[in-house]
Design an enzyme around this catalytic site. Structure first.
Site, PDB file in Angstrom:
ATOM      1  N   ILE A  36       0.817  -1.213   0.000  1.00 48.45           N
ATOM      2  CA  ILE A  36       0.000   0.000   0.000  1.00 48.45           C
ATOM      3  C   ILE A  36       0.859   1.277   0.000  1.00 48.45           C
ATOM      4  O   ILE A  36       0.409   2.332  -0.451  1.00 48.45           O
ATOM      5  CB  ILE A  36      -0.980  -0.023   1.200  1.00 48.45           C
ATOM      6  CG1 ILE A  36      -2.192   0.843   0.939  1.00 48.45           C
ATOM      7  CG2 ILE A  36      -0.294   0.350   2.497  1.00 48.45           C
ATOM      8  CD1 ILE A  36      -3.333   0.618   1.938  1.00 48.45           C
ATOM      9  N   ASN A  92      11.823  -8.437   6.902  1.00 45.38           N
ATOM     10  CA  ASN A  92      12.082  -7.707   8.141  1.00 45.38           C
ATOM     11  C   ASN A  92      11.615  -8.578   9.307  1.00 45.38           C
ATOM     12  O   ASN A  92      10.497  -9.095   9.298  1.00 45.38           O
ATOM     13  CB  ASN A  92      11.335  -6.370   8.135  1.00 45.38           C
ATOM     14  CG  ASN A  92      11.834  -5.445   7.046  1.00 45.38           C
ATOM     15  OD1 ASN A  92      13.018  -5.439   6.715  1.00 45.38           O
ATOM     16  ND2 ASN A  92      10.941  -4.653   6.467  1.00 45.38           N
ATOM     17  N   HIS A 106       6.233 -11.982   6.217  1.00 45.59           N
ATOM     18  CA  HIS A 106       6.039 -11.572   4.828  1.00 45.59           C
ATOM     19  C   HIS A 106       7.373 -11.316   4.158  1.00 45.59           C
ATOM     20  O   HIS A 106       8.341 -10.934   4.805  1.00 45.59           O
ATOM     21  CB  HIS A 106       5.138 -10.336   4.740  1.00 45.59           C
ATOM     22  CG  HIS A 106       5.564  -9.199   5.614  1.00 45.59           C
ATOM     23  ND1 HIS A 106       5.287  -9.175   6.966  1.00 45.59           N
ATOM     24  CD2 HIS A 106       6.244  -8.077   5.342  1.00 45.59           C
ATOM     25  CE1 HIS A 106       5.764  -8.053   7.491  1.00 45.59           C
ATOM     26  NE2 HIS A 106       6.372  -7.370   6.525  1.00 45.59           N
TER      27      HIS A 106
HETATM   28  P1  5GP Z   1       7.202  -4.569   7.376  1.00 42.71           P
HETATM   29  O1  5GP Z   1       7.623  -3.167   7.718  1.00 42.71           O
HETATM   30  O2  5GP Z   1       6.410  -5.206   8.485  1.00 42.71           O
HETATM   31  O3  5GP Z   1       8.324  -5.430   6.891  1.00 42.71           O
HETATM   32  O4  5GP Z   1       6.262  -4.425   6.120  1.00 42.71           O
HETATM   33  C1  5GP Z   1       4.877  -4.266   6.194  1.00 42.71           C
HETATM   34  C2  5GP Z   1       4.454  -3.718   4.852  1.00 42.71           C
HETATM   35  O5  5GP Z   1       3.062  -3.868   4.751  1.00 42.71           O
HETATM   36  C3  5GP Z   1       4.768  -2.240   4.664  1.00 42.71           C
HETATM   37  O6  5GP Z   1       5.577  -2.073   3.509  1.00 42.71           O
HETATM   38  C4  5GP Z   1       3.405  -1.597   4.522  1.00 42.71           C
HETATM   39  O7  5GP Z   1       3.385  -0.548   3.575  1.00 42.71           O
HETATM   40  C5  5GP Z   1       2.535  -2.752   4.097  1.00 42.71           C
HETATM   41  N1  5GP Z   1       1.163  -2.621   4.503  1.00 42.71           N
HETATM   42  C6  5GP Z   1       0.718  -2.292   5.753  1.00 42.71           C
HETATM   43  N2  5GP Z   1      -0.620  -2.284   5.780  1.00 42.71           N
HETATM   44  C7  5GP Z   1      -1.034  -2.625   4.544  1.00 42.71           C
HETATM   45  C8  5GP Z   1      -2.323  -2.774   3.949  1.00 42.71           C
HETATM   46  O8  5GP Z   1      -3.365  -2.593   4.577  1.00 42.71           O
HETATM   47  N3  5GP Z   1      -2.377  -3.127   2.644  1.00 42.71           N
HETATM   48  C9  5GP Z   1      -1.243  -3.357   1.918  1.00 42.71           C
HETATM   49  N4  5GP Z   1      -1.392  -3.706   0.630  1.00 42.71           N
HETATM   50  N5  5GP Z   1      -0.003  -3.218   2.435  1.00 42.71           N
HETATM   51  C10 5GP Z   1       0.095  -2.845   3.735  1.00 42.71           C
END
Ligand code: 5GP
Length: 113
Positions: free
Chosen positions: A31, A86, A99
């Protein structure tokens, strides 16, 4: 405990731009993309983070990487791309559902921030 925004995406409770799905995994556009192509690949099993994966998840973890490879090929990332997981606070993890980030369509720098 493990109900996150990603679990809601799996259950279609919130919308996402889904680019791949099979019985074990889902992939969708981030997103807040940090590259022209930024895809999140998740297992449907709600493993909170890489640290909590076990030997039982060995095949699933490999499956996620092969999905990354498939999507990268489909999206034409022939000049390379970056794959990021991460893990935990110092790793910059913000969603507690394991993820894999696929980042592409621009040159990546090293070291990452
Ligand atoms: P992290 O920082 O945990 O490695 O990555 C989480 C990722 O999920 C971030 O890049 C963030 O932009 C994405 N993200 C968080 N909430 C949502 C959402 O509701 N929809 C989508 N498509 N991505 C999300």
């Amino acid at each position: 405990m493990s109900d996150t925004i990603f679990s809601k995406i799996i259950r279609r409770e919130i919308p996402a731009n889904i680019v791949y799905e099979d019985d074990l995994a889902l992939a969708f556009k981030d997103i807040q993309p940090v590259a022209p192509i930024h895809i999140i690949v998740i297992p449907k099993k709600p493993i909170p983070k890489l640290d909590e994966a076990t030997l039982e998840d060995q095949v699933l973890l490999g499956h996620l990487l092969l999905i990354v490879q498939k999507i990268a090929e489909q999206m034409g990332l022939t000049n390379g791309y970056r794959v990021v997981i991460n893990n935990g606070d110092d790793g910059g993890q913000t969603v507690d559902h394991l993820h894999v980030h696929l980042l592409g369509d621009r040159p990546m720098r090293w070291p990452p921030g």
